[in-house]
Scaffold this motif. Structure first.
Motif, PDB file in Angstrom:
ATOM      1  N   LEU A  50       0.888  -1.304  -0.013  1.00 56.77           N
ATOM      2  CA  LEU A  50      -0.092  -0.074   0.036  1.00 56.77           C
ATOM      3  C   LEU A  50       0.944   1.367  -0.110  1.00 56.77           C
ATOM      4  N   VAL A  51       1.963   1.299   0.754  1.00 58.20           N
ATOM      5  CA  VAL A  51       2.552   2.431   1.049  1.00 58.20           C
ATOM      6  C   VAL A  51       3.666   2.895  -0.194  1.00 58.20           C
ATOM      7  N   LEU A  52       4.150   1.715  -0.885  1.00 62.01           N
ATOM      8  CA  LEU A  52       4.793   1.696  -1.980  1.00 62.01           C
ATOM      9  C   LEU A  52       4.188   2.157  -3.431  1.00 62.01           C
ATOM     10  N   GLY A  53       2.636   1.708  -3.319  1.00 62.19           N
ATOM     11  CA  GLY A  53       1.975   2.181  -4.359  1.00 62.19           C
ATOM     12  C   GLY A  53       1.586   3.519  -4.262  1.00 62.19           C
ATOM     13  N   PRO A  54       0.617   4.101  -5.146  1.00 65.71           N
ATOM     14  CA  PRO A  54       0.281   5.287  -5.254  1.00 65.71           C
ATOM     15  C   PRO A  54      -0.744   5.620  -3.962  1.00 65.71           C
ATOM     16  N   LEU A  55      -0.013   6.795  -3.396  1.00 66.69           N
ATOM     17  CA  LEU A  55      -0.433   7.269  -2.071  1.00 66.69           C
ATOM     18  C   LEU A  55      -2.013   7.747  -2.065  1.00 66.69           C
ATOM     19  N   LYS A  56      -2.363   8.212  -3.502  1.00 63.27           N
ATOM     20  CA  LYS A  56      -3.941   8.686  -3.717  1.00 63.27           C
ATOM     21  C   LYS A  56      -5.001   7.708  -3.557  1.00 63.27           C
ATOM     22  N   LYS A  57      -4.273   6.358  -3.578  1.00 64.47           N
ATOM     23  CA  LYS A  57      -5.334   5.282  -3.348  1.00 64.47           C
ATOM     24  C   LYS A  57      -5.689   4.788  -2.111  1.00 64.47           C
ATOM     25  N   LEU A  58      -4.876   5.260  -1.105  1.00 58.42           N
ATOM     26  CA  LEU A  58      -5.074   5.014   0.316  1.00 58.42           C
ATOM     27  C   LEU A  58      -6.376   5.810   0.644  1.00 58.42           C
ATOM     28  N   GLN A  59      -7.251   5.207   1.583  1.00 59.40           N
ATOM     29  CA  GLN A  59      -8.493   5.534   1.963  1.00 59.40           C
ATOM     30  C   GLN A  59      -8.265   5.185   3.478  1.00 59.40           C
ATOM     31  N   PRO A  60      -7.825   6.274   4.237  1.00 60.05           N
ATOM     32  CA  PRO A  60      -7.697   6.014   5.733  1.00 60.05           C
ATOM     33  C   PRO A  60      -9.081   6.301   6.436  1.00 60.05           C
ATOM     34  N   GLY A  61      -9.278   5.691   7.410  1.00 59.65           N
ATOM     35  CA  GLY A  61     -10.696   5.787   8.256  1.00 59.65           C
ATOM     36  C   GLY A  61     -10.662   5.558   9.475  1.00 59.65           C
ATOM     37  N   PHE A  62     -11.575   5.807  10.154  1.00 62.59           N
ATOM     38  CA  PHE A  62     -11.899   5.464  11.576  1.00 62.59           C
ATOM     39  C   PHE A  62     -13.005   4.421  11.619  1.00 62.59           C
ATOM     40  N   VAL A  63     -13.096   3.629  12.637  1.00 59.65           N
ATOM     41  CA  VAL A  63     -14.407   2.645  12.693  1.00 59.65           C
ATOM     42  C   VAL A  63     -14.542   2.491  14.321  1.00 59.65           C
ATOM     43  N   ALA A  64     -15.790   2.300  14.400  1.00 62.88           N
ATOM     44  CA  ALA A  64     -16.080   2.063  15.953  1.00 62.88           C
ATOM     45  C   ALA A  64     -16.406   0.602  16.152  1.00 62.88           C
ATOM     46  N   VAL A  65     -15.864  -0.289  16.905  1.00 67.04           N
ATOM     47  CA  VAL A  65     -16.244  -1.522  16.983  1.00 67.04           C
ATOM     48  C   VAL A  65     -16.851  -1.897  18.412  1.00 67.04           C
ATOM     49  N   PRO A  66     -18.249  -2.611  18.256  1.00 68.25           N
ATOM     50  CA  PRO A  66     -18.845  -2.513  19.585  1.00 68.25           C
ATOM     51  C   PRO A  66     -18.209  -3.914  20.367  1.00 68.25           C
ATOM     52  N   LEU A  67     -17.852  -3.773  21.565  1.00 64.73           N
ATOM     53  CA  LEU A  67     -17.309  -4.687  22.361  1.00 64.73           C
ATOM     54  C   LEU A  67     -18.265  -5.574  23.131  1.00 64.73           C
ATOM     55  N   ASP A  68     -18.256  -6.822  22.961  1.00 72.28           N
ATOM     56  CA  ASP A  68     -18.789  -7.770  23.601  1.00 72.28           C
ATOM     57  C   ASP A  68     -17.914  -8.376  24.885  1.00 72.28           C
ATOM     58  N   ILE A  69     -16.579  -8.240  24.922  1.00 73.35           N
ATOM     59  CA  ILE A  69     -15.874  -8.564  25.973  1.00 73.35           C
ATOM     60  C   ILE A  69     -15.894  -7.434  26.897  1.00 73.35           C
ATOM     61  N   LYS A  70     -15.708  -7.955  28.372  1.00 73.90           N
ATOM     62  CA  LYS A  70     -16.063  -7.293  29.641  1.00 73.90           C
ATOM     63  C   LYS A  70     -14.884  -6.960  30.488  1.00 73.90           C
ATOM     64  N   SER A  71     -14.077  -7.928  30.420  1.00 74.55           N
ATOM     65  CA  SER A  71     -12.680  -7.701  31.422  1.00 74.55           C
ATOM     66  C   SER A  71     -11.928  -6.804  30.700  1.00 74.55           C
ATOM     67  N   GLU A  72     -10.957  -6.007  31.697  1.00 69.94           N
ATOM     68  CA  GLU A  72     -10.207  -4.623  31.239  1.00 69.94           C
ATOM     69  C   GLU A  72      -9.169  -5.516  30.465  1.00 69.94           C
ATOM     70  N   LEU A  73      -8.591  -6.628  31.057  1.00 72.09           N
ATOM     71  CA  LEU A  73      -7.489  -7.437  30.471  1.00 72.09           C
ATOM     72  C   LEU A  73      -7.661  -7.863  28.952  1.00 72.09           C
ATOM     73  N   GLY A  74      -8.988  -8.244  28.934  1.00 74.03           N
ATOM     74  CA  GLY A  74      -9.546  -8.762  27.431  1.00 74.03           C
ATOM     75  C   GLY A  74      -9.380  -7.561  26.460  1.00 74.03           C
ATOM     76  N   ILE A  75     -10.082  -6.488  26.987  1.00 71.29           N
ATOM     77  CA  ILE A  75     -10.145  -5.277  26.062  1.00 71.29           C
ATOM     78  C   ILE A  75      -8.734  -4.764  25.945  1.00 71.29           C
ATOM     79  N   THR A  76      -7.730  -4.783  26.943  1.00 74.19           N
ATOM     80  CA  THR A  76      -6.542  -4.157  26.526  1.00 74.19           C
ATOM     81  C   THR A  76      -5.959  -5.377  25.730  1.00 74.19           C
ATOM     82  N   LEU A  77      -6.119  -6.418  25.588  1.00 78.73           N
ATOM     83  CA  LEU A  77      -5.262  -7.301  24.768  1.00 78.73           C
ATOM     84  C   LEU A  77      -5.793  -7.282  23.457  1.00 78.73           C
ATOM     85  N   LEU A  78      -7.283  -6.914  23.237  1.00 79.42           N
ATOM     86  CA  LEU A  78      -7.914  -6.685  21.980  1.00 79.42           C
ATOM     87  C   LEU A  78      -7.293  -5.466  21.328  1.00 79.42           C
ATOM     88  N   ALA A  79      -7.083  -4.271  22.230  1.00 82.23           N
ATOM     89  CA  ALA A  79      -6.740  -2.959  21.492  1.00 82.23           C
ATOM     90  C   ALA A  79      -5.284  -3.415  21.161  1.00 82.23           C
TER      91      ALA A  79
END
Length: 166
Positions: free
Chosen positions: A85-114
């Protein structure tokens, strides 16, 4: 945090580890070092034992090992994808943000996922919502946000939920 009852060795592994490391660092088995190692290895874990929080136990250790190998494989393959992606044309890149709903409840699990998301090249965990129900991810190239959400949930979150039983 639940109250702990008084125990002479509240953290036996840490006591043994401190005792051993003290003697190894000093490279001596003299009476003074043995006495100091004993005193420190009892007092330090006893003093900090009230600060510890209960951690979730690994319910499926074999799944945890396969999860580590899955993440390593994903890191390696994502490195190649990001390089292309980086070596190709940079105009093709489509950066973005996404919000993932979490089903995991433990702080350790969330930390490991992140952490897993951030370790995989091309994606970075940007933030976890205050109520710990959403993980915000930035992707270097985002074509389909629903596809990324489903990939994170099925590939990483589902095994972590199973590993920790939460």
């Amino acid at each position: 945090m639940k109250p702990t009852k008084f125990r002479f060795f509240p953290m036996p592994f840490h006591t043994f580890l401190l005792f051993t490391i003290w003697l190894l660092l000093n490279n001596s088995l003299s009476a003074g070092h043995l006495l100091l190692a004993t005193v420190l290895s009892i007092i330090i874990p006893w003093g900090v034992s009230s600060m510890t929080t209960e951690r979730p136990r690994i319910q499926k250790p074999t799944l945890a090992i396969s999860y580590v190998f899955l993440v390593l494989k994903d890191i390696i393959s994502a490195n190649f994808s990001v390089a292309l992606l980086v070596l190709g044309p940079l105009k093709k890149l489509q950066p973005g943000f996404v919000a993932v709903p979490l089903d995991i409840k433990s702080e350790l699990g969330i930390t490991l996922l992140a952490s897993t998301v951030s370790l995989t090249p091309g994606t970075v965990s940007a933030e976890i919502s205050e109520d710990q129900k959403w993980l915000y991810i930035h992707a270097l190239h985002l074509e389909n946000s629903e596809e990324l959400i489903q990939e994170v949930k099925s590939r990483y979150e589902a095994p972590l939920k199973e590993i920790f039983g939460c």
